[in-house]
Scaffold this active site. Structure first.
Site, PDB file in Angstrom:
ATOM      1  N   ALA A  91       4.911  34.976  17.557  1.00 56.65           N
ATOM      2  CA  ALA A  91       5.182  34.323  18.841  1.00 56.65           C
ATOM      3  C   ALA A  91       4.222  33.160  19.053  1.00 56.65           C
ATOM      4  O   ALA A  91       4.608  32.103  19.562  1.00 56.65           O
ATOM      5  CB  ALA A  91       5.063  35.324  19.987  1.00 56.65           C
ATOM      6  N   HIS A  96      -1.479  31.008  16.697  1.00 55.48           N
ATOM      7  CA  HIS A  96      -1.872  29.627  16.990  1.00 55.48           C
ATOM      8  C   HIS A  96      -2.673  29.077  15.815  1.00 55.48           C
ATOM      9  O   HIS A  96      -2.455  27.969  15.351  1.00 55.48           O
ATOM     10  CB  HIS A  96      -2.768  29.547  18.236  1.00 55.48           C
ATOM     11  CG  HIS A  96      -2.167  30.134  19.479  1.00 55.48           C
ATOM     12  ND1 HIS A  96      -2.925  30.602  20.520  1.00 55.48           N
ATOM     13  CD2 HIS A  96      -0.876  30.340  19.835  1.00 55.48           C
ATOM     14  CE1 HIS A  96      -2.134  31.052  21.478  1.00 55.48           C
ATOM     15  NE2 HIS A  96      -0.896  30.913  21.091  1.00 55.48           N
ATOM     16  N   ARG A 124      10.707  29.523  25.981  1.00 53.74           N
ATOM     17  CA  ARG A 124       9.527  28.928  26.600  1.00 53.74           C
ATOM     18  C   ARG A 124       9.944  27.592  27.199  1.00 53.74           C
ATOM     19  O   ARG A 124      10.766  26.920  26.658  1.00 53.74           O
ATOM     20  CB  ARG A 124       8.425  28.708  25.561  1.00 53.74           C
ATOM     21  CG  ARG A 124       7.732  29.989  25.173  1.00 53.74           C
ATOM     22  CD  ARG A 124       6.788  29.752  24.033  1.00 53.74           C
ATOM     23  NE  ARG A 124       5.810  28.719  24.342  1.00 53.74           N
ATOM     24  CZ  ARG A 124       4.730  28.918  25.109  1.00 53.74           C
ATOM     25  NH1 ARG A 124       4.476  30.072  25.593  1.00 53.74           N
ATOM     26  NH2 ARG A 124       3.894  27.926  25.352  1.00 53.74           N
ATOM     27  N   CYS A 162       2.849  38.726  19.761  1.00 56.76           N
ATOM     28  CA  CYS A 162       2.398  38.803  18.370  1.00 56.76           C
ATOM     29  C   CYS A 162       2.078  37.432  17.784  1.00 56.76           C
ATOM     30  O   CYS A 162       2.292  36.387  18.378  1.00 56.76           O
ATOM     31  CB  CYS A 162       3.458  39.493  17.530  1.00 56.76           C
ATOM     32  SG  CYS A 162       4.960  38.518  17.390  1.00 56.76           S
TER      33      CYS A 162
HETATM   34  S1  SF4 Z   1      -2.138  28.385  24.524  1.00 56.34           S
HETATM   35 FE1  SF4 Z   1      -2.682  27.710  26.557  1.00 56.34          FE
HETATM   36  S2  SF4 Z   1      -0.714  27.397  27.474  1.00 56.34           S
HETATM   37 FE2  SF4 Z   1      -0.368  28.627  25.756  1.00 56.34          FE
HETATM   38  S3  SF4 Z   1      -0.397  30.639  26.493  1.00 56.34           S
HETATM   39 FE3  SF4 Z   1      -2.482  30.046  25.849  1.00 56.34          FE
HETATM   40  S4  SF4 Z   1      -3.467  29.441  27.671  1.00 56.34           S
HETATM   41 FE4  SF4 Z   1      -1.298  29.487  28.011  1.00 56.34          FE
END
Ligand code: SF4
Ligand code: SF4
Lengths: 563, 458
Positions: free
Chosen positions: A86, A216, A117, A83
């Protein structure tokens, strides 16, 4: 297996590195495999999945088919995905050691993202802050859900401050928080005022977006807004770069640091492996942004360029050759013969030992096949390492990528914004008149481009894979099982949830999120580690014991009778 | 130091949990569901919870842990998750073909107020549940209780959904083993069967989460309580529930609904608790205890008497789940060890009371806290050091910083194997626990002994 066999032209079963493919593979038609993967699904599901499963085709112009990606996961399908929270708390903010992270929500979300992680960190002394081993949560109870949890959050922030005295605190909202209307941002503002330290919140409720990728984005936006640009002091160093999208899993970042250090290149800030608050605050003083996992961060590179004038290039430290190439790119950018020479020296010093091991491992691995279903860039990057030891990636896909990760950055303008991405804030960034410094003139950039240095660009996975490779986005457990049956790969790479179901099929599995227990796999030493690791996995005899002797020869016959 | 910010200065906290000693309900429900044969657990909420729960269980068992999710988006969070769940049920049965889907809720679906019961009824009406297949569900909001509560709720849901009384007794006993490892479930079953009692053991994760490597993966392994057994549990002679927090609810609901008499016993960890368990079985079923079991008891006791000098007076800090800690503390006290700090993340006054009862006669103060966390435990240790720490894997950070012999026990264990294969319940499990305790303590003696005191025979 009902997959139709198909003969191909004699030269079509040679891959680009020239290693012959096992015969059984040249007989498998990916279009037929696709049909077979879809056959069992309810019609509506099959229709949707059919846009996310693609036999790779590359036309003369290098164009590849349109891949459906970053779309909702189908309920019940058994997905790899996690999610938004995460992605935000776990992936991006997790690796920063000196920000106190408070999860605002019931206990689970915080608990599961506690040290799970393998993002390593190394404070420079025993006195330095390191909060990474701590899990802080408001542990919401039913009364907080009913009456609201803002007061509890404020108290929690105060209590965290009293214990840890950090320079910054961040707050992460989990699923119920958004629904009950707790405003983590206003609480953050209030407590920031009160405590006089930097405090900021993230609306990273798990239901936002369709995967970790949304998280992200939210995390990076938050760091960009609340931290970047706060410290203008200029580090004394000749070549200053930021490393974006490197999370120091298994110590990758340490190895990259070592190499850059040998070259005399300084990292101002890594986003976010082994990072600190101060590095982020100072990151706008770097002269080049190098982007590693573009999926998780390419937009930050854009924002840093618009606001502060730092150009960015894509680099990749996965694979020995890629590492060398990336170093050369950085050296080219700085246009300093001394640096160019130094980089060549470093490469020359590192490469011979790597080559010896690579060639040795290749003897045992060449011609074997791999499948990679992971992340948002690793399923692409790691093909490089497999290639270096003569292994071929026959099928691959991402867990949470977007179309550009498959097709290349040039498709960005064509990507339609849907309801799920609309609720992820896009920051409107402007040039900061005071702090903006054009690192290069337009002319200089043009000249560098002529020399082959590509700015603001990355390739997708598809143009760099074989035609006929099978590309699958957000692969399901069912599809995974079918792939194993049909292709019988020598190794399958994914994450922890997939690991043991694959190995129980007698096929070695390598985790490419956490690296199982290994690493680093980046840089020069990392490449060697990876060659050896794959050698261990695909050539081990432990996979030969699957049958007990009495299973191999079940009939009892007279000759077994003791003489 | 890894936990360098933890100091002796204990301040009361009202809102902040630091280093939890519990986790959330759904993971317990998922674990319990895996103990039904042919079951696919389903997490009704956004997909992150499911991913986290699967990952945590996978890391603990190093086994496949399959579960599906309703994958809520922002829309479902506003309008409810009915469409998602119905679609999920359809997809799961079509694609994976389990015998049963066990749905648990998450914080999100609970906060929204999804009525899972009504949704599953609709799924059946819409023809999404094939004939002979089942969907059961449990409500498991994580803002109430802990993972143990989730286990309890799902276990209760099993019997509430399936148990029937035909009026014809089946001659069996229901055994609810509690939130224990697959290995423990096997051991409990073995003891029960040794006494000549036919058990219906549920949930039963043995041969599910400690499966063999065969080269052939099957999503639904051999183990697990069958649906027929669950149905029949209403016809059983009685129920013995082990661990009041994890198992009592299911046992009591069988009692009140189908008049299956129940008793709640402590988890059979250690000598006295196992004695009570065996005795309860013996009396309930009117059977005699075979010599073999009495011999096992004697072996456990033999180790205790042989090695008593190493246990005596050793201070222990413990963190874990209430049901386990109650029996474990009792065991430690019975062999003259000194449990001085005991913490569980799961709230509940009963726990503190039980521990106080067990330790009240001791000549020292015992710190105990329900609804506590491992930060508090660590601070207690800083103030009064211990000779041994018993906790889940997270304890290793405390053990390393403060150089304490450490035994991994409880959930999760992310860095060692053994728990899924070797039981820690009943007499044999007691022997294993003692072996672990002795290994930890005696390795330390060996490590720290000056050369002239380093001994061959200990
Ligand atoms: S951000 Fe990069 S390191 Fe992280 S899960 Fe995605 S591909 Fe993998
Ligand atoms: S949202 Fe609730 S159910 Fe999901 S992981 Fe967090 S605490 Fe657990």
């Amino acid at each position: 297996m009902s997959t139709k066999l198909k003969g191909r032209g004699s030269n079509s079963n040679e891959n680009k590195s020239g290693d012959a493919l096992p015969d059984r593979l040249s007989m498998i038609d990916p279009e037929e495999v696709k049909k077979e993967l879809l056959a069992r699904y309810p019609a509506k599901v099959a229709r949707k999945r059919s846009k996310q499963i693609m036999a790779n085709k590359i036309d003369e112009e290098g164009e590849v088919p349109v891949m459906s990606a970053n779309v909702r996961t189908i309920p019940g399908i058994i997905t790899q995905r996690g999610c938004c929270y995460a992605g935000c708390k776990g992936v991006i903010l997790g690796p920063t050691r000196d920000i106190v992270n408070i999860t605002h929500g019931p206990i689970g979300c915080g608990f599961y993202s506690w040290l799970t992680r393998r993002n390593q960190t190394k404070p420079s002394s025993d006195k330095d802050d390191n909060f990474m081993t701590y899990c802080l949560s408001t542990d919401m109870q039913d009364k907080d859900i009913v009456f609201g949890g803002e007061e509890k959050l404020k108290t929690a922030i105060q209590e965290a401050y009293d214990i840890f005295k950090p320079k910054a605190i961040s707050i992460f909202a989990t699923c119920p928080v958004g629904l009950i209307g707790d405003d983590v941002h206003s609480v953050a503002r209030e407590m920031k005022e009160k405590l006089g330290i930097n405090i900021f919140g993230f609306s990273c409720e798990g239901y936002r977006g369709v995967s970790q990728s949304a998280g992200h984005h939210i995390a990076n936006n938050g760091i960009f807004t609340h931290v970047v640009g706060k410290d203008d002091s200029i580090k004394k160093a000749d070549y200053k770069i930021n490393l974006l999208g490197e999370y120091n899993i298994g110590g990758d970042g340490f190895e990259i640091d070592r190499i850059l250090d040998n070259c005399g290149i300084s990292i101002v800030s890594t986003f976010s492996g082994n990072s600190t608050y101060d590095q982020f605050a100072n990151s706008h003083t770097a002269d080049l942004n190098t982007v590693m996992c573009h999926r998780s961060i390419n937009y930050v590179a854009d924002m840093l360029e618009i606001k502060y004038g730092i150009p960015w290039i894509k680099i990749n430290f996965i694979g020995a050759k890629s590492t060398a190439k990336s170093l050369r790119k950085i050296a080219t950018y700085f246009e300093n013969p001394k640096l160019i020479k130094k980089v060549e020296e470093v490469i020359k010093k590192e490469m011979p030992q790597i080559e010896t091991i690579r060639k040795d491992v290749k003897k045992r691995c060449a011609g074997k096949i791999a499948m990679l279903f992971v992340g948002g860039s690793r399923a692409h990057h790691y093909q490089e390492l497999f290639k270096e030891i003569g292994m071929k990636t026959i099928s691959a896909g991402y867990e949470f990528a977007h179309r550009d990760d498959y097709e290349g950055r040039k498709v960005l303008p064509d990507i339609k914004i849907d309801a799920d991405s609309r609720n992820i804030e896009e920051l409107a960034v402007e040039k900061n008149e005071k702090k903006y410094i054009a690192r290069k003139t337009d002319k200089e950039i043009e000249k560098l481009e002529e020399q082959g240095l590509a700015f603001k660009s990355y390739n997708g996975m598809m143009p760099e894979m074989e035609a006929e490779a099978l590309i699958i986005d957000d692969v399901s457990q069912y599809e995974t099982e079918m792939l194993l049956k049909i292709y019988k790969p020598d190794i399958y790479c994914a994450g922890i949830k997939e690991k043991y179901a694959i190995q129980k099929n007698g096929i070695p599995m390598k985790q490419l999120h956490s690296y199982d227990s290994g690493g680093p796999y980046a840089g020069f030493k990392g490449a060697v580690n990876f060659y050896k690791e794959i050698d261990r996995l695909v050539n081990s005899k432990v996979w030969d014991y699957l049958e007990a002797p009495w299973q191999a020869n079940p009939e009892l016959s007279a000759k077994y009778v003791w003489e | 130091m890894l936990l360098r910010h933890t100091n002796k200065d204990i301040k009361e906290r009202k809102a902040l949990n630091v280093n939890p000693a519990k986790t959330c309900q759904p993971i317990g429900a998922m674990y319990a569901s895996l103990g039904i044969h042919g079951c696919l657990p389903h997490s009704h909420g956004s997909q992150g919870c499911c991913a986290y729960h699967r990952s945590a269980l996978t890391r603990h068992y190093r086994e496949p842990v399959m579960a599906a999710t309703s994958s809520f988006t922002e829309g479902s969070s506003v309008f409810g998750g009915q469409a998602n769940l119905i679609q999920a049920i359809d997809n799961i049965f079509t694609t994976y073909d389990p015998d049963i889907i066990a749905v648990h809720t998450t914080c999100l679906s609970e906060t929204i107020g999804d009525d899972v019961n009504q949704i599953t009824i609709k799924a059946v009406k819409d023809g999404k549940v094939p004939k002979g297949k089942y969907v059961i569900h449990a409500s498991t909001p994580s803002y109430v209780g802990s993972h143990v509560t989730g286990f309890s709720n799902m276990t209760k849901a099993m019997v509430m959904h399936f148990a029937k009384s035909t009026g014809k007794p089946n001659g069996k006993y229901n055994i609810i083993p509690g939130y224990v490892e697959p290995s423990d479930m096997t051991e409990i079953k073995r003891i029960v069967e040794k006494l000549g009692i036919k058990p219906i053991l549920f949930p039963d994760t043995s041969n599910v989460l400690n499966g063999p490597q065969t080269g052939r993966y099957s999503m639904f392994p051999e183990g697990g309580v069958t649906i027929d057994e669950l149905k029949s549990s209403g016809d059983s002679m009685g129920t013995i529930a082990l661990g009041s927090l994890a198992s009592a609810d299911a046992a009591r609901s069988l009692d009140s609904k189908w008049r299956v008499p129940c008793q709640v016993q402590d988890l059979p960890i250690g000598l006295a608790a196992t004695d009570r368990f065996v005795n309860a079985l013996r009396i309930a079923a009117g059977v005699s205890v075979p010599d073999e079991i009495t011999r096992e008891r004697g072996q456990l006791l033999d180790i205790i008497t042989d090695m008593h000098q190493y246990f005596y007076g050793k201070k222990v800090a413990l963190s874990g789940d209430p049901d386990h800690l109650i029996s474990l503390t009792e065991f430690l006290v019975s062999i003259d060890m000194a449990p001085v700090h005991i913490v569980t993340g799961t709230s509940g006054k009963d726990f503190e009371k039980r521990i106080q009862d067990i330790t009240s006669h001791l000549p020292y103060k015992v710190n105990v806290k329900a609804g506590g966390d491992m930060f508090t435990l660590h601070q207690w240790i800083k103030n009064e050091p211990v000779d041994l720490l018993i906790a889940n894997t997270y304890g290793k950070y405390i053990a390393r910083d403060d150089d304490i012999p450490f035994i991994r026990y409880g959930f999760p264990i992310l860095d060692r194997i053994g728990h899924s294969y070797f039981p820690s319940v009943c007499y044999r499990g007691g022997i294993r626990l003692l072996e672990k305790i002795l290994d930890a303590l005696m390795d330390r003696l060996d490590r720290d002994a000056p050369e002239e005191k380093f001994e061959l025979v200990m």
